[in-house]
Design an enzyme around this catalytic site. Structure first.
Site, PDB file in Angstrom:
ATOM      1  N   ASN A   7       8.352   1.881   4.104  1.00 56.86           N
ATOM      2  CA  ASN A   7       7.662   2.932   4.582  1.00 56.86           C
ATOM      3  C   ASN A   7       7.586   2.856   6.086  1.00 56.86           C
ATOM      4  O   ASN A   7       7.217   1.924   6.615  1.00 56.86           O
ATOM      5  CB  ASN A   7       6.221   2.726   4.171  1.00 56.86           C
ATOM      6  CG  ASN A   7       5.295   3.674   4.599  1.00 56.86           C
ATOM      7  OD1 ASN A   7       5.329   4.376   5.380  1.00 56.86           O
ATOM      8  ND2 ASN A   7       3.998   3.428   4.267  1.00 56.86           N
ATOM      9  N   LYS A   9       6.077   4.665   8.364  1.00 53.44           N
ATOM     10  CA  LYS A   9       4.845   5.290   8.808  1.00 53.44           C
ATOM     11  C   LYS A   9       5.018   5.928  10.216  1.00 53.44           C
ATOM     12  O   LYS A   9       5.820   6.784   9.954  1.00 53.44           O
ATOM     13  CB  LYS A   9       3.896   3.926   9.080  1.00 53.44           C
ATOM     14  CG  LYS A   9       3.693   3.125   7.810  1.00 53.44           C
ATOM     15  CD  LYS A   9       2.766   1.933   8.033  1.00 53.44           C
ATOM     16  CE  LYS A   9       2.747   1.270   6.525  1.00 53.44           C
ATOM     17  NZ  LYS A   9       1.640   0.100   6.401  1.00 53.44           N
ATOM     18  N   HIS A  91      -1.256   6.148  -0.371  1.00 52.67           N
ATOM     19  CA  HIS A  91      -1.081   5.347   0.377  1.00 52.67           C
ATOM     20  C   HIS A  91      -2.532   5.116   1.042  1.00 52.67           C
ATOM     21  O   HIS A  91      -3.444   5.762   1.428  1.00 52.67           O
ATOM     22  CB  HIS A  91      -0.233   5.529   1.463  1.00 52.67           C
ATOM     23  CG  HIS A  91      -0.032   4.087   2.254  1.00 52.67           C
ATOM     24  ND1 HIS A  91      -0.661   3.713   3.304  1.00 52.67           N
ATOM     25  CD2 HIS A  91       1.063   3.379   1.808  1.00 52.67           C
ATOM     26  CE1 HIS A  91      -0.195   2.585   3.946  1.00 52.67           C
ATOM     27  NE2 HIS A  91       0.905   2.341   3.253  1.00 52.67           N
ATOM     28  N   GLU A  93      -3.526   3.948   3.945  1.00 55.27           N
ATOM     29  CA  GLU A  93      -3.715   4.714   5.439  1.00 55.27           C
ATOM     30  C   GLU A  93      -4.269   6.259   4.958  1.00 55.27           C
ATOM     31  O   GLU A  93      -4.752   6.800   5.872  1.00 55.27           O
ATOM     32  CB  GLU A  93      -2.473   4.575   6.099  1.00 55.27           C
ATOM     33  CG  GLU A  93      -2.594   3.175   6.699  1.00 55.27           C
ATOM     34  CD  GLU A  93      -0.860   2.680   6.767  1.00 55.27           C
ATOM     35  OE1 GLU A  93      -0.143   3.284   7.061  1.00 55.27           O
ATOM     36  OE2 GLU A  93      -1.024   1.255   7.124  1.00 55.27           O
ATOM     37  N   GLU A 160      -0.999  -2.274  -3.411  1.00 59.02           N
ATOM     38  CA  GLU A 160      -1.101  -2.736  -2.021  1.00 59.02           C
ATOM     39  C   GLU A 160      -2.474  -2.862  -1.504  1.00 59.02           C
ATOM     40  O   GLU A 160      -3.406  -2.042  -1.083  1.00 59.02           O
ATOM     41  CB  GLU A 160      -0.471  -1.695  -1.015  1.00 59.02           C
ATOM     42  CG  GLU A 160       0.802  -1.320  -1.668  1.00 59.02           C
ATOM     43  CD  GLU A 160       1.527  -0.487  -0.087  1.00 59.02           C
ATOM     44  OE1 GLU A 160       2.562  -1.112   0.261  1.00 59.02           O
ATOM     45  OE2 GLU A 160       1.054   0.688   0.358  1.00 59.02           O
ATOM     46  N   GLY A 166      -0.329  -4.726   6.933  1.00 58.99           N
ATOM     47  CA  GLY A 166      -0.210  -4.654   8.490  1.00 58.99           C
ATOM     48  C   GLY A 166      -1.075  -5.925   9.185  1.00 58.99           C
ATOM     49  O   GLY A 166      -1.211  -5.783  10.242  1.00 58.99           O
ATOM     50  N   SER A 196       2.167  -6.805   3.883  1.00 59.07           N
ATOM     51  CA  SER A 196       2.898  -7.948   4.833  1.00 59.07           C
ATOM     52  C   SER A 196       3.836  -8.663   3.954  1.00 59.07           C
ATOM     53  O   SER A 196       4.068  -9.868   4.214  1.00 59.07           O
ATOM     54  CB  SER A 196       1.690  -8.926   5.053  1.00 59.07           C
ATOM     55  OG  SER A 196       0.762  -8.275   5.777  1.00 59.07           O
TER      56      SER A 196
HETATM   57  P1  PGA Z   1       2.894  -3.739   5.920  1.00 60.08           P
HETATM   58  O1  PGA Z   1       2.839  -2.153   4.965  1.00 60.08           O
HETATM   59  O2  PGA Z   1       4.310  -4.365   5.096  1.00 60.08           O
HETATM   60  O3  PGA Z   1       3.292  -3.567   7.313  1.00 60.08           O
HETATM   61  O4  PGA Z   1       1.929  -4.667   5.557  1.00 60.08           O
HETATM   62  C1  PGA Z   1       2.962  -2.142   3.740  1.00 60.08           C
HETATM   63  C2  PGA Z   1       2.586  -0.652   3.602  1.00 60.08           C
HETATM   64  O5  PGA Z   1       1.627  -0.237   3.942  1.00 60.08           O
HETATM   65  O6  PGA Z   1       3.220  -0.092   2.566  1.00 60.08           O
END
Ligand code: PGA
Length: 236
Positions: A7, A9, A91, A93, A160, A166, A196
Site C-alpha cells: 500500500n 498510501k 483501510h 486511514e 490490520e 505505521g 508494521s
Molecule cells: P505499515 O502500514 O506497514 O506502514 O504499518 C500497513 C498498512 O496500513 O497497510
C-alpha cells in the site's frame, strides 16, 4: 502461496511508481516467483502497466460511482481507463483519518462487489480496544463486517490493528494468531496481516497459522526492500 501487497498510501510519484512497478515485474519474471503480488499506488499514478499475470495493480480508494460530482474522488470510469479491477476498502486511514463510516464502507463494498472487483477488505481495532482484551477486540472487528457480504467470491481480508499501522510496533505472533483463527472460524477467505510488517519479520508472520500473506505500507516503499519481502516469502 503467500499474497504480498504493498500500500503506497501518499507516497511515490507517477514516475517513481512506473519505475517501481517495472522493477518488481522484472524481478518476478526473472526469478519465476509465483506469489500473488499487489501494489496500490496513488490514484494519480494509476496506469496500464504491463505485468505478469500474478502481479496486480489496484486502487487504494474510489467512490461508489461510475462518474458524477464527487470532488476529489474517482470512480469506475477512471479505473476502467486502466482496466483496474482491484480495490482496497475499509483501510484504517480511510476509517479513522478520513472519517469513512461503516455505512459508507458497506455501500462502497456493495457497489464494487456488484461489479466483480477483487476487494481487499481491511479491519482492525484501535489501541484502546486492544487494551480491553481479545473478546472486545473481536467484538469490534466483527462490527466492521456489518453490511459486508463475507461470502463474496472475490474477497481477501486484511487484519490490520490500528495501533500497529505505521508505528513500527508489529503485533505479536499470539495477537495475530488469536485474531486470525477467530476470523477464519467464521469467514473462509484469505486473510492477510498488516501493521508494521518488515523485511525481517514478514516470513515469520506469513508462516503463522491462519495468515495467508501480508499487506505492507512503510517497509514496502523502497523497491529493494519490497523485492526482498517477496524473496523472503516466495515459498511460504
Ligand atoms: P505499515 O502500514 O506497514 O506502514 O504499518 C500497513 C498498512 O496500513 O497497510
Amino acid at each position: 502461496m503467500a499474497i504480498i501487497a504493498s500500500n503506497f498510501k501518499t507516497n511515490h510519484t507517477r514516475k517513481s511508481t512506473a519505475l517501481f512497478v517495472n522493477e518488481v515485474n522484472e524481478f518476478l519474471k526473472t526469478n519465476e516467483i509465483s506469489s500473488d503480488v499487489y501494489i496500490f499506488p496513488t490514484s494519480t499514478s494509476l496506469d496500464s502497466f504491463d505485468t505478469v499475470s500474478t502481479f496486480t495493480i489496484g486502487a487504494q480508494n474510489a467512490y461508489a460511482t461510475a462518474k458524477g460530482s464527487f470532488t476529489g474522488e474517482i470512480g469506475t470510469t477512471q479505473l476502467d481507463e486502466f482496466s483496474i479491477k482491484t480495490i482496497l476498502i475499509g483501510h484504517s486511514e480511510r476509517r479513522h483519518v478520513l472519517g469513512e463510516s461503516q455505512e459508507e464502507i458497506a455501500k462502497k463494498f456493495a457497489f464494487y462487489s456488484e461489479l466483480g472487483y477483487k476487494i481487499i477488505y481491511c479491519i482492525g481495532e484501535p489501541l484502546e480496544v486492544k487494551e480491553q482484551g481479545l473478546e472486545k477486540t473481536l467484538e469490534y472487528v466483527y462490527e466492521q463486517f456489518e453490511g459486508i457480504d463475507t461470502n463474496y467470491e472475490n474477497l481477501v481480508l486484511a487484519y490490520e490493528p490500528v495501533w500497529a499501522i505505521g508505528t513500527g510496533v508489529t503485533a505479536t505472533n499470539d495477537d495475530i494468531t488469536n485474531v486470525h483463527s477467530a476470523i477464519k472460524s467464521k469467514i473462509e477467505k484469505p486473510l492477510l496481516y498488516g501493521g508494521s510488517v518488515k523485511v525481517a519479520n514478514v516470513r515469520e508472520i506469513c508462516q503463522l497459522d491462519g495468515v495467508d500473506g501480508a499487506l505492507i505500507g512503510t517497509a514496502s516503499w523502497v523497491v529493494e526492500d519490497f523485492k526482498q519481502i517477496i524473496e523472503n516469502t516466495k515459498d511460504v
